[in-house]
Scaffold this motif. Sequence first.
Motif, mmCIF file in Angstrom:
data_model
loop_
_atom_site.group_PDB
_atom_site.id
_atom_site.type_symbol
_atom_site.label_atom_id
_atom_site.label_comp_id
_atom_site.label_asym_id
_atom_site.label_seq_id
_atom_site.Cartn_x
_atom_site.Cartn_y
_atom_site.Cartn_z
ATOM 1 N N ASP A 1 6.937 4.555 7.801
ATOM 2 C CA ASP A 1 7.155 3.081 7.550
ATOM 3 C C ASP A 1 5.579 2.885 7.001
ATOM 4 O O ASP A 1 4.857 1.667 7.472
ATOM 5 C CB ASP A 1 7.152 2.412 8.883
ATOM 6 C CG ASP A 1 7.645 0.981 8.603
ATOM 7 O OD1 ASP A 1 7.894 0.716 7.626
ATOM 8 O OD2 ASP A 1 7.575 0.239 9.681
ATOM 9 N N GLY A 2 5.048 3.615 6.124
ATOM 10 C CA GLY A 2 3.753 3.200 5.491
ATOM 11 C C GLY A 2 2.664 3.384 6.500
ATOM 12 O O GLY A 2 1.593 2.834 5.958
ATOM 13 N N VAL B 1 -1.069 2.758 4.976
ATOM 14 C CA VAL B 1 -1.202 3.075 3.306
ATOM 15 C C VAL B 1 -2.135 1.784 2.748
ATOM 16 O O VAL B 1 -2.729 2.397 1.661
ATOM 17 C CB VAL B 1 0.078 3.432 2.614
ATOM 18 C CG1 VAL B 1 0.645 4.864 3.077
ATOM 19 C CG2 VAL B 1 1.124 2.353 2.769
ATOM 20 N N PHE B 2 -1.842 0.554 3.098
ATOM 21 C CA PHE B 2 -2.154 -0.551 2.471
ATOM 22 C C PHE B 2 -3.969 -0.346 2.709
ATOM 23 O O PHE B 2 -4.376 -0.854 1.503
ATOM 24 C CB PHE B 2 -1.757 -1.614 3.488
ATOM 25 C CG PHE B 2 -2.390 -2.885 2.799
ATOM 26 C CD1 PHE B 2 -2.261 -3.485 1.545
ATOM 27 C CD2 PHE B 2 -3.267 -3.682 3.644
ATOM 28 C CE1 PHE B 2 -2.910 -4.436 1.200
ATOM 29 C CE2 PHE B 2 -3.854 -4.751 3.274
ATOM 30 C CZ PHE B 2 -3.718 -5.266 2.141
ATOM 31 N N LEU C 1 2.936 4.441 -2.339
ATOM 32 C CA LEU C 1 3.323 3.615 -1.066
ATOM 33 C C LEU C 1 2.156 2.490 -1.146
ATOM 34 O O LEU C 1 2.397 1.397 -0.910
ATOM 35 C CB LEU C 1 3.302 4.345 0.272
ATOM 36 C CG LEU C 1 4.753 4.967 0.245
ATOM 37 C CD1 LEU C 1 4.738 5.885 1.639
ATOM 38 C CD2 LEU C 1 5.948 4.069 0.451
ATOM 39 N N ALA D 1 5.824 -5.492 5.351
ATOM 40 C CA ALA D 1 5.463 -6.075 4.172
ATOM 41 C C ALA D 1 6.707 -6.539 3.413
ATOM 42 O O ALA D 1 6.812 -7.602 2.814
ATOM 43 C CB ALA D 1 4.857 -5.017 3.378
ATOM 44 N N THR E 1 2.710 -2.325 8.426
ATOM 45 C CA THR E 1 3.776 -1.153 7.763
ATOM 46 C C THR E 1 4.586 -1.469 6.721
ATOM 47 O O THR E 1 4.644 -3.038 6.334
ATOM 48 C CB THR E 1 4.746 -1.265 9.336
ATOM 49 O OG1 THR E 1 5.171 -2.347 9.381
ATOM 50 C CG2 THR E 1 4.195 -0.482 10.219
ATOM 51 N N LEU E 2 5.358 -0.729 6.191
ATOM 52 C CA LEU E 2 6.105 -1.438 4.941
ATOM 53 C C LEU E 2 7.216 -2.244 5.261
ATOM 54 O O LEU E 2 7.410 -3.273 4.492
ATOM 55 C CB LEU E 2 6.634 -0.048 4.345
ATOM 56 C CG LEU E 2 5.874 0.696 3.521
ATOM 57 C CD1 LEU E 2 6.555 1.930 2.791
ATOM 58 C CD2 LEU E 2 4.929 -0.315 2.361
ATOM 59 N N SER E 3 7.780 -1.864 6.547
ATOM 60 C CA SER E 3 8.831 -3.045 6.900
ATOM 61 C C SER E 3 8.306 -4.417 6.960
ATOM 62 O O SER E 3 9.092 -5.445 6.773
ATOM 63 C CB SER E 3 9.524 -2.444 8.149
ATOM 64 O OG SER E 3 8.541 -2.128 9.150
ATOM 65 N N GLN F 1 2.726 -0.100 -3.626
ATOM 66 C CA GLN F 1 3.968 -1.078 -3.221
ATOM 67 C C GLN F 1 3.294 -1.847 -2.139
ATOM 68 O O GLN F 1 3.487 -3.082 -2.036
ATOM 69 C CB GLN F 1 4.801 -0.134 -2.337
ATOM 70 C CG GLN F 1 5.744 0.603 -3.502
ATOM 71 C CD GLN F 1 6.850 1.262 -2.717
ATOM 72 O OE1 GLN F 1 7.269 1.015 -1.682
ATOM 73 N NE2 GLN F 1 7.264 2.393 -3.394
ATOM 74 N N ALA F 2 2.398 -1.383 -1.061
ATOM 75 C CA ALA F 2 2.102 -2.129 -0.050
ATOM 76 C C ALA F 2 0.987 -3.111 -0.535
ATOM 77 O O ALA F 2 1.070 -4.502 -0.095
ATOM 78 C CB ALA F 2 1.323 -1.283 0.989
#
Lengths: 496, 164
Positions: B72-73, B91-92, B144, A492, A488-490, B147-148
Amino acid sequence: VSETSPPAPAPRPPTRLHPYGIVRGIEVAALLRTVPGVAFVLLTMDTVVVVPLLVVGIVAGGVLRVVAWQRHTIEVTATAVVERRGILNRRERTVELARLQQVEVEQGLVDRMLGTAVVRLETASDASEVELELKVLAVEEARRLRASLAPAAATGSGEAAPTGVELVRVPLHHVAIASLTGRRLLVVPALLGAAFGLLQDLELGDRATDVASDAVTRLGFVAGLLLAAVVVVLTALAALVTGVLRDGDFRIRVVGDDLHVRRGLLATREAVVPRGRLQLVAVHHGWLRRLLGFASLTIHSAGGAGGGGDVERQLTVPLVPTARARALALALLPDAGPLPDLRPHPPAALRRARVRGIVRCGWVPLVVAGLGLAWSDRAVTVVWLAVAAAVASSLVGWWLGTADHRRRASVLAGEWLAARSGALVVVEVLAPVAKAQGTVVWSSPLQRRRGLATLRVPVAGHGGGVTVLDLDAEVAEAWADDLLVPWTLSAANAAR
Amino acid sequence: VERLDRGIVRVWTVVGLVVTAPLLVPGLLLLAAGAPSGLVVAAFVLWAVAAAVAAGVVPSWRYRHTGWRLVDGVLEVRRGALLRSHSAVPVFRIQHVDLQQGPLDRWAGVRSLTVHTAAPAADVVLPGLRDADAEALRGRLLELSRQAVVAHGAGPEAGTGDGV
């Protein structure tokens, strides 16, 4: 990520392949396929025309191959392998070292006599074919190429001892057991069936033509039995020989961050797989091998479609003692901590497992009914046969389903997702959580009625992934969430 | 949870009509052969019921059971009324994103978006997004994802480059 600069393999000028490649590259099968067409054309012509035409054709083909060989070069730079080939249409292909999934060196019999090898480079592309196949290099050239390609060199442990640590060595008698208990031998019952069919034909035929001659019938029976025995022995022998030749001297060594897998007695294959690219390991406990106290392992790396091309995307360890199987599976994968105990599935899954078992055996009564119709004219007999078969197969299916449920277990904990299932062949799949590409939670109306769901965790490549059937629905959703938390982005941002 | 564009219901309705069209054939054949009228009517009623279900009921049912969100991605997609699936792709893990539009989609003003990962079984399809929404979502996913990849570059997968 390139702080640890590789101990740059000295860039060398483009080199040609070994001259044996001129011949080895010829695809005999493709040539044979053109034979009928060519023969048809030639047969319609005069000998005076045909002979010069053939000579010119063969010479031209040979010259073309030599020129093609001469124009085919390989260059290894610090970051990529560049292949250039083609006579008029020049083609240049670059394979970046950072994208390599697997490097394989194969030596056939002739290769070993000439000191040559075929090298195959595999990347994680979608294509089912090998990224780059070099037919053929001198063997020391192949080894040097592999050494400079091996991602171990690229990640810093460059001058690692070439020997490494030996993880597995399968003794020859184990390879022999593996080939005698493998899937190849499944043809034996089929052959036996065919032999008995023949025998029955003989018997019936004899009776029909010569009722009086009992001796002839008995002779036919004995001959049939002998034939069956010979067929079984020959098949087993063939399986034994091919298995031992293919998998003899099986070894896996850990060199730096790579696994070196070597196998074969006469023709050898050596594959180098970066451990970081391994997606999952499956331990197969076939029923026969389980009785003997053995299991086999398959190792899946990211790569194209299984079975396509010559490279095996799936490496198989033919036979290991059951007691060592799981420890070995864990040792093959990059260090991911201890594996927790697998937990059984909810009791609600038991009924579904039994129903599945019964449905899977559903073809038996149908086949029996079909055979009955072919053999007997009396409908009542056929019905009774089918009913008896249905009862018997349901009992077997019920038992198989129960066994399947008893063995079914799974766990998501720490860095592992593991699942075990199967009645006759028990398969245990171990996958590092870090390899999950996504998650899918499935449920059918029947599953929802019992509060169950199926969790599917695909991993890279066409090797599939881990499928956990009939988990508690809430557990399945919770696991799916947990699996993706690291990505998740959080998470990361926290890491940053 | 976000919904698809209503336009996709129109697309599915047309698809339902097309799929059930072959069921008209027996009725027409019976009619041409001069079969008893009861039989002909029965054949047409059969077709009418199938068409009504496939074109009238199923599309809105599917529509109600499809939803997606990007939190949250992680892109999550729920699909299916009978066989339900709930897919999630971080997304990663995105390798590339496809937008497709067939003639029917164009007529209804929708697009379908496919997210590809390194595992075909993990790929996710969103069948009916409004033209502009689809492009916007693709842009957001790719942004995204970049970014990830930057953030996870030093993560557990360090050293394997493409995260495979």
